[in-house]
Design an enzyme around this catalytic site. Structure first.
Site, PDB file in Angstrom:
ATOM      1  N   TYR A   1      93.191  13.662  28.986  1.00 13.88           N
ATOM      2  CA  TYR A   1      91.787  13.805  29.393  1.00 13.88           C
ATOM      3  C   TYR A   1      91.214  15.125  28.891  1.00 13.88           C
ATOM      4  O   TYR A   1      90.161  15.163  28.240  1.00 13.88           O
ATOM      5  CB  TYR A   1      91.675  13.719  30.919  1.00 13.88           C
ATOM      6  CG  TYR A   1      90.371  14.247  31.446  1.00 13.88           C
ATOM      7  CD1 TYR A   1      89.177  13.556  31.224  1.00 13.88           C
ATOM      8  CD2 TYR A   1      90.313  15.441  32.162  1.00 13.88           C
ATOM      9  CE1 TYR A   1      87.969  14.047  31.696  1.00 13.88           C
ATOM     10  CE2 TYR A   1      89.111  15.936  32.644  1.00 13.88           C
ATOM     11  CZ  TYR A   1      87.944  15.234  32.407  1.00 13.88           C
ATOM     12  OH  TYR A   1      86.755  15.729  32.872  1.00 13.88           O
TER      13      TYR A   1
ATOM     14  N   SER B   1      84.750  19.724  30.439  1.00 17.44           N
ATOM     15  CA  SER B   1      85.625  19.941  31.592  1.00 17.44           C
ATOM     16  C   SER B   1      86.361  21.255  31.470  1.00 17.44           C
ATOM     17  O   SER B   1      86.691  21.700  30.358  1.00 17.44           O
ATOM     18  CB  SER B   1      86.642  18.798  31.697  1.00 17.44           C
ATOM     19  OG  SER B   1      87.603  19.064  32.700  1.00 17.44           O
TER      20      SER B   1
ATOM     21  N   LYS C   1      86.937   7.743  44.020  1.00 23.96           N
ATOM     22  CA  LYS C   1      87.768   8.333  42.974  1.00 23.96           C
ATOM     23  C   LYS C   1      89.265   8.308  43.283  1.00 23.96           C
ATOM     24  O   LYS C   1      90.066   8.786  42.480  1.00 23.96           O
ATOM     25  CB  LYS C   1      87.311   9.766  42.703  1.00 23.96           C
ATOM     26  CG  LYS C   1      85.938   9.831  42.030  1.00 23.96           C
ATOM     27  CD  LYS C   1      85.439  11.248  41.875  1.00 23.96           C
ATOM     28  CE  LYS C   1      86.276  12.083  40.940  1.00 23.96           C
ATOM     29  NZ  LYS C   1      86.178  11.640  39.532  1.00 23.96           N
TER      30      LYS C   1
END
Length: 329
Positions: free
Chosen positions: A143, A114, A185
């Site tokens: 995250y 990411s 999401k």
């Protein structure tokens, strides 16, 4: 056999569709579907099996001689998630198990990292996989840290030869992805997906005010990338098994949230109306005002397809999917 973890999710389900379009029918999706409409992301696909993540390793062991490649898109991907234990288990420990299994069974592994690994961007957005460079990055949330932790472990293994590696491995640092099949999401949907219903209802698009004097309201910028381009990169890696490493997956051209909102209005054939709202206090200290992928490394590796312009990507998303009675790919 090709296994796609997170295959019913946003990027994963678009990848499964592309693999099926190639004529590949021996496809296995590993994911949780829950009780909402996430199942619709794979409702048009022909699949060999759908496997719950809790049973993935048993399934892979039972089919060890058949698995050719694993695309690991599965993760806890919410940047607002605070359960660091769950994030670590899902995004680091489970990925380590996959890495070791693929190395032991000579199976290719392409996994999702990411752009959140870059933190506030002070160290730049260069996809250098040297351990010394990665050590300088400071992700802003659990995250991003969990993805960064695995990137660092991978880089160390490759540098030192301390563990076997899969015959092909690639970690993809996805930037701000938008496109069909992200509807499940919730708050983690792209801004395009959030704005479109507001635009169609005749309301103003609501964007955050800036708390940074270097950026105007709506002037915060991101590297927005259409999901089809992400899939194209993964299919290119699948076609080029000799390519390994960490790679940025963005367009290399950052655009503002105001540009994005205006593109949604244009795609919906509406006159732009934008309202700026205060940014939540809890986001201000961890907010990225600028992201832009350095795409030099992927280009040097041989990927030469153009990336979709923001206005064209938004037009396709709005007109080919969100405005249709069937919004799913």
């Amino acid at each position: 056999m090709i296994i796609v973890t997170g295959g019913a999710g946003f990027i994963g389900s678009n990848l499964v569709a592309a693999l099926e379009d190639r004529g590949i029918t021996n496809l296995v999706v590993c994911d949780t579907l829950g009780s909402d409409d996430k199942w619709r992301n794979i409702s048009k696909r022909e699949l060999r099996d759908v496997v719950h993540p809790d049973h993935l390793m048993d399934y892979m062991n039972a089919h060890a001689g058949e698995v050719q490649a694993v695309f690991h898109m599965g993760a806890i991907s919410a940047t607002t998630e605070r359960d660091a234990d769950a994030i670590t288990q899902n995004n680091f420990t489970a990925t380590r198990l996959l890495w070791k299994w693929c190395a032991a069974h000579n199976v290719r592994l392409i996994y999702a990292s990411s752009a959140a690994t870059y933190g506030d961007g002070d160290a730049g957005f260069v996809d250098n996989d040297a351990p010394e460079f990665l050590a300088k990055l400071r992700p802003l949330n659990p995250y991003g840290w969990s993805k960064h932790l695995f990137d660092r472990r991978t880089a160390r293994i490759v540098r030192d030869g301390s563990e076997p590696t899969p015959p092909q491995w690639a970690g993809l640092k996805f930037f701000n992805v938008y496109g069909p099949n992200e509807y499940h999401k919730s708050e983690q949907m792209s801004v395009v997906c959030k704005l479109y219903p507001q635009v169609m209802a005749g309301a103003s698009a609501r964007l955050f005010k800036s708390a940074n004097p270097n950026y105007g309201d709506g002037g915060q910028i991101r590297d927005f990338i259409y999901v089809d381009d992400c899939v194209s990169v993964m299919m290119w890696l699948y076609d080029n098994p000799g390519i390994n490493g960490l790679f940025n997956v963005g367009t290399g051209k950052a655009r503002s949230f105001k540009d994005l909102a205006e593109a949604v209005f244009a795609a919906a054939d509406k006159k732009p109306k934008i309202q700026y709202i205060d940014m939540p206090q809890e986001l201000q200290a961890k907010y990225q005002y600028y992201t832009q992928a350095d795409m030099t490394k992927l280009r040097a590796a041989g990927y030469d397809k153009p990336f979709t312009d923001l206005e064209e990507g938004v037009r396709r998303y709005v007109q080919d999917f969100m405005s249709q009675s069937d919004q799913y790919r």
